[in-house]
Design a protein around this motif. Structure first.
Motif, mmCIF file in Angstrom:
data_model
loop_
_atom_site.group_PDB
_atom_site.id
_atom_site.type_symbol
_atom_site.label_atom_id
_atom_site.label_comp_id
_atom_site.label_asym_id
_atom_site.label_seq_id
_atom_site.Cartn_x
_atom_site.Cartn_y
_atom_site.Cartn_z
ATOM 1 N N ALA A 209 -10.149 1.750 -11.105
ATOM 2 C CA ALA A 209 -10.857 1.119 -9.789
ATOM 3 C C ALA A 209 -11.821 2.318 -9.410
ATOM 4 O O ALA A 209 -13.205 1.287 -9.302
ATOM 5 N N MET B 134 -4.811 -2.514 -1.619
ATOM 6 C CA MET B 134 -4.091 -4.027 -1.090
ATOM 7 C C MET B 134 -3.908 -4.763 -2.127
ATOM 8 O O MET B 134 -2.327 -5.795 -1.417
ATOM 9 N N GLN B 135 -3.584 -4.411 -3.149
ATOM 10 C CA GLN B 135 -2.697 -6.231 -4.432
ATOM 11 C C GLN B 135 -1.040 -4.995 -4.429
ATOM 12 O O GLN B 135 -0.450 -5.701 -4.995
ATOM 13 N N CYS C 215 0.707 -1.213 0.239
ATOM 14 C CA CYS C 215 -0.409 0.083 0.421
ATOM 15 C C CYS C 215 0.836 1.008 0.150
ATOM 16 O O CYS C 215 0.588 2.384 0.925
ATOM 17 N N ASP D 228 -9.347 -2.740 -2.700
ATOM 18 C CA ASP D 228 -9.390 -3.873 -3.122
ATOM 19 C C ASP D 228 -8.092 -3.849 -3.974
ATOM 20 O O ASP D 228 -7.134 -4.580 -4.495
ATOM 21 N N VAL E 85 -14.836 0.820 -1.741
ATOM 22 C CA VAL E 85 -14.283 -0.781 -1.509
ATOM 23 C C VAL E 85 -13.391 -1.071 -2.977
ATOM 24 O O VAL E 85 -12.463 -2.137 -2.131
ATOM 25 N N ALA E 86 -14.162 -0.874 -4.321
ATOM 26 C CA ALA E 86 -13.239 -0.570 -5.208
ATOM 27 C C ALA E 86 -11.456 -0.483 -4.707
ATOM 28 O O ALA E 86 -10.348 -1.187 -5.281
#
Length: 161
Positions: free
Chosen positions: A149, A136-137, A102, A133, A129-130
């Motif tokens: 996103a 976090m990758q 992150c 998500d 949320v998108a």
């Protein structure tokens, strides 16, 4: 009348404070070493106390010995306007250090940094949320995937913002 900075970060290094300051000053504009005072004895013997400005913010680095270590409990956040700026700080600070999730990294001297786009709060607001998500990758943050996103198009064909 001289304006005195009210709060000055004071960074305790085991050793290599000068090398750390040299790295930081080389990466950030409007930065310079103000003074270097040698430590003649004690745990930081042969080290230094370095006053410096990092993008205009005065700081002090100190070779204090191994008693205290940096942790992620304190970090510096670098707000970046473009992907090129993120890449510059990310690569400059993480080389020889540790890349983390992150947009977090530890520099080669153990100090934690967060390299983030200024647009992050706007993108999070658009699609929390998108965007979370996608974030976090990532280790190093990539703006364009976060924009996708969030459902925000790219008006710059180069993809560099």
């Amino acid at each position: 009348m001289t304006v005195v900075q009210k709060i000055t970060p004071y960074l305790w290094y085991d050793q290599h404070a000068e090398a750390a300051v040299d790295l930081y000053v080389s990466l950030f504009p409007n930065s310079r070493v103000i003074s270097v005072e040698r430590i003649p004895s004690g745990p930081g013997e042969d080290g230094a106390i370095i006053e410096f400005a990092l993008d205009g913010q005065r700081m002090t680095a100190f070779d204090g010995g191994p008693m205290f270590k940096f942790s992620e409990a304190v970090s510096f956040v670098v707000s970046c306007g473009t992907q090129d700026e993120i890449d510059h700080y990310w690569h400059g600070l993480s080389e020889g250090g540790e890349e983390q999730q992150c947009g977090w990294l530890k520099d080669p001297y153990g100090l934690s940094w967060q390299i983030v786009p200024v647009q992050l709060s706007e993108l999070m607001e658009a699609a929390p949320v998108a965007v979370m998500d996608a974030l976090m990758q990532m280790e190093k943050i990539e703006i364009e995937p976060l924009r996708r996103a969030a459902g925000i198009g790219n008006d710059d064909p180069s993809g560099r913002r």
